[in-house]
Design a protein around this motif. Structure first.
Motif, PDB file in Angstrom:
ATOM      1  N   LYS A   1       0.842   3.375  -6.399  1.00  0.00           N
ATOM      2  CA  LYS A   1       0.757   4.775  -6.897  1.00  0.00           C
ATOM      3  C   LYS A   1      -0.856   4.969  -6.573  1.00  0.00           C
ATOM      4  CE  LYS A   1      -0.110   3.453 -11.700  1.00  0.00           C
ATOM      5  NZ  LYS A   1       0.384   3.853 -13.145  1.00  0.00           N
ATOM      6  N   GLU A   2      -1.111   6.352  -6.531  1.00  0.00           N
ATOM      7  CA  GLU A   2      -2.614   6.381  -6.221  1.00  0.00           C
ATOM      8  C   GLU A   2      -3.403   5.859  -7.545  1.00  0.00           C
ATOM      9  OE1 GLU A   2      -5.135  10.695  -5.815  1.00  0.00           O
ATOM     10  OE2 GLU A   2      -3.150  10.651  -4.924  1.00  0.00           O
ATOM     11  N   GLY A   3      -4.529   5.608  -7.041  1.00  0.00           N
ATOM     12  CA  GLY A   3      -5.462   5.058  -7.980  1.00  0.00           C
ATOM     13  C   GLY A   3      -5.423   3.586  -8.342  1.00  0.00           C
TER      14      GLY A   3
ATOM     15  N   THR B   1       0.763  -1.134   0.130  1.00  0.00           N
ATOM     16  CA  THR B   1       0.082  -0.087   0.024  1.00  0.00           C
ATOM     17  C   THR B   1       0.975   1.158  -0.003  1.00  0.00           C
ATOM     18  OG1 THR B   1      -0.224  -0.124   2.565  1.00  0.00           O
ATOM     19  CG2 THR B   1      -2.156  -0.940   1.112  1.00  0.00           C
TER      20      THR B   1
ATOM     21  N   ARG C   1      -4.275   5.913   1.555  1.00  0.00           N
ATOM     22  CA  ARG C   1      -3.590   5.946   0.166  1.00  0.00           C
ATOM     23  C   ARG C   1      -4.202   6.568  -0.993  1.00  0.00           C
ATOM     24  NH1 ARG C   1       0.915   7.256  -1.309  1.00  0.00           N
ATOM     25  NH2 ARG C   1       1.279   5.188  -2.621  1.00  0.00           N
ATOM     26  N   ARG C   2      -5.613   6.520  -0.885  1.00  0.00           N
ATOM     27  CA  ARG C   2      -6.624   6.544  -1.749  1.00  0.00           C
ATOM     28  C   ARG C   2      -6.367   5.652  -2.865  1.00  0.00           C
ATOM     29  NH1 ARG C   2      -6.153  13.263  -2.822  1.00  0.00           N
ATOM     30  NH2 ARG C   2      -6.969  13.861  -0.773  1.00  0.00           N
ATOM     31  N   LEU C   3      -6.284   4.283  -2.648  1.00  0.00           N
ATOM     32  CA  LEU C   3      -6.324   3.229  -3.402  1.00  0.00           C
ATOM     33  C   LEU C   3      -7.607   2.585  -3.336  1.00  0.00           C
ATOM     34  CD1 LEU C   3      -2.735   1.535  -2.079  1.00  0.00           C
ATOM     35  CD2 LEU C   3      -3.209   3.147  -4.053  1.00  0.00           C
TER      36      LEU C   3
END
Length: 301
Positions: free
Chosen positions: A113-115, A109, A164-166
């Motif tokens: 990378k974001e997304g 995590t 982490r906006r995953l």
């Protein structure tokens, strides 16, 4: 889903997932290493088969000794399957196994990378021993070391992914069977003709490998995210019926009075999941593979 990382990609489920993704023209990177001398030939054969595909990239290393960012920044989807099920069933190693598992979750995590969509393969062992219909909303009360570790990993993944906006998907799997099943599993032991055979740690359900892989692929493509979904046959006593079939015995319902059933309604609704392979057909495919692999190993030696 265009570029995928699979941890544990040469294991039973990981290998079949790799083959399916490569068949769809998806770029696949695998991080894995064989830590079981008894399975060395199996791992080499799998690597040889997939190595012919230019879209397949293999990194022979453990997650703990690899700089993940060199790969995670290049992919849009991560399937985290790396685990040591046999070792993780030992109570004496519970603290060590839990620490190692959570460390891998934090590393993945933190470096993604974001997304990125992170798909974690968990286990129905998080429910413990239950009766009746089991859904994703059923209380989690693991009674095995493996279930305890998986549940802790689920909770940490949810926390870190949100931070982490995953996107994440947690898939809880029952016993998966089919070609390349591990040799310590009940069906495989019976097909190998072992005299002393122990039941699997979880006998809640049995799902054929191609159906499980279809569920994993759907989880990588669905618009639904941040969900926990269990994949199952949807049948009562499926695992017990499979064992009886391999023993050439008639299945006796009175031998399993609890008769729990794992619902797959959420998987159907959100993923469009379908079970295609009947139990007996799947077991005969596994039997055929065992016979072929044993002949091939005899030829090599």
């Amino acid at each position: 889903m265009n570029r995928v990382l699979i941890t544990g990609g040469l294991g039973f489920i990981g290998y079949h997932l790799c083959e399916a993704l490569l068949g769809q023209g998806i770029d696949v990177t695998v991080i894995d290493h064989c830590n079981d001398e008894m399975r060395k030939e199996e791992y080499e054969e799998k690597q040889l088969r997939m190595g012919r595909n230019a879209l397949f990239h293999f990194i022979e290393c453990s997650l703990e000794h690899f700089e993940l960012s060199t790969v995670t920044q290049q992919v849009d989807t991560i399937y985290h399957l790396a685990a040591h099920p046999k070792r993780e069933q030992l109570w004496t190693r519970l603290p060590e196994n839990q620490e190692n598992t959570l460390r891998r979750i934090r590393a993945l995590t933190a470096q993604a990378k974001e997304g990125t969509r992170l798909i974690f393969v968990s286990s129905v062992e998080v429910y413990g021993e239950r009766s009746g219909t089991i859904t994703e909303q059923s209380p989690t009360r693991p009674t095995s070391p493996y279930g305890i570790v998986k549940l802790a990993a689920e909770k940490l993944l949810q926390k870190e992914a949100d931070k982490r906006r995953l996107d994440y998907m947690i898939l809880r799997l029952p016993t998966i069977y089919g070609p390349w099943q591990r040799q310590d599993m009940t069906y495989q032991q019976l097909l190998l003709g072992r005299k002393e055979v122990k039941d699997d740690q979880s006998t809640l359900d049995a799902l054929y490998i191609s159906d499980a892989i279809n569920g994993l692929l759907l989880a990588g493509k669905t618009k639904h995210t941040n969900e926990t979904i269990q994949l199952s046959s949807g049948n009562v006593n499926e695992w017990q019926k499979g064992k009886a079939h391999l023993l050439n015995k008639s299945w006796n319902p009175s031998s399993t009075p609890l008769s729990p059933i794992l619902s797959n309604e959420k998987a159907k609704q959100l993923l469009g999941f379908k079970v295609i392979t009947p139990l007996k057909n799947g077991l005969e495919k596994q039997r055929e593979h065992v016979t072929q692999w044993q002949r091939w190993k005899s030829f090599l030696h």
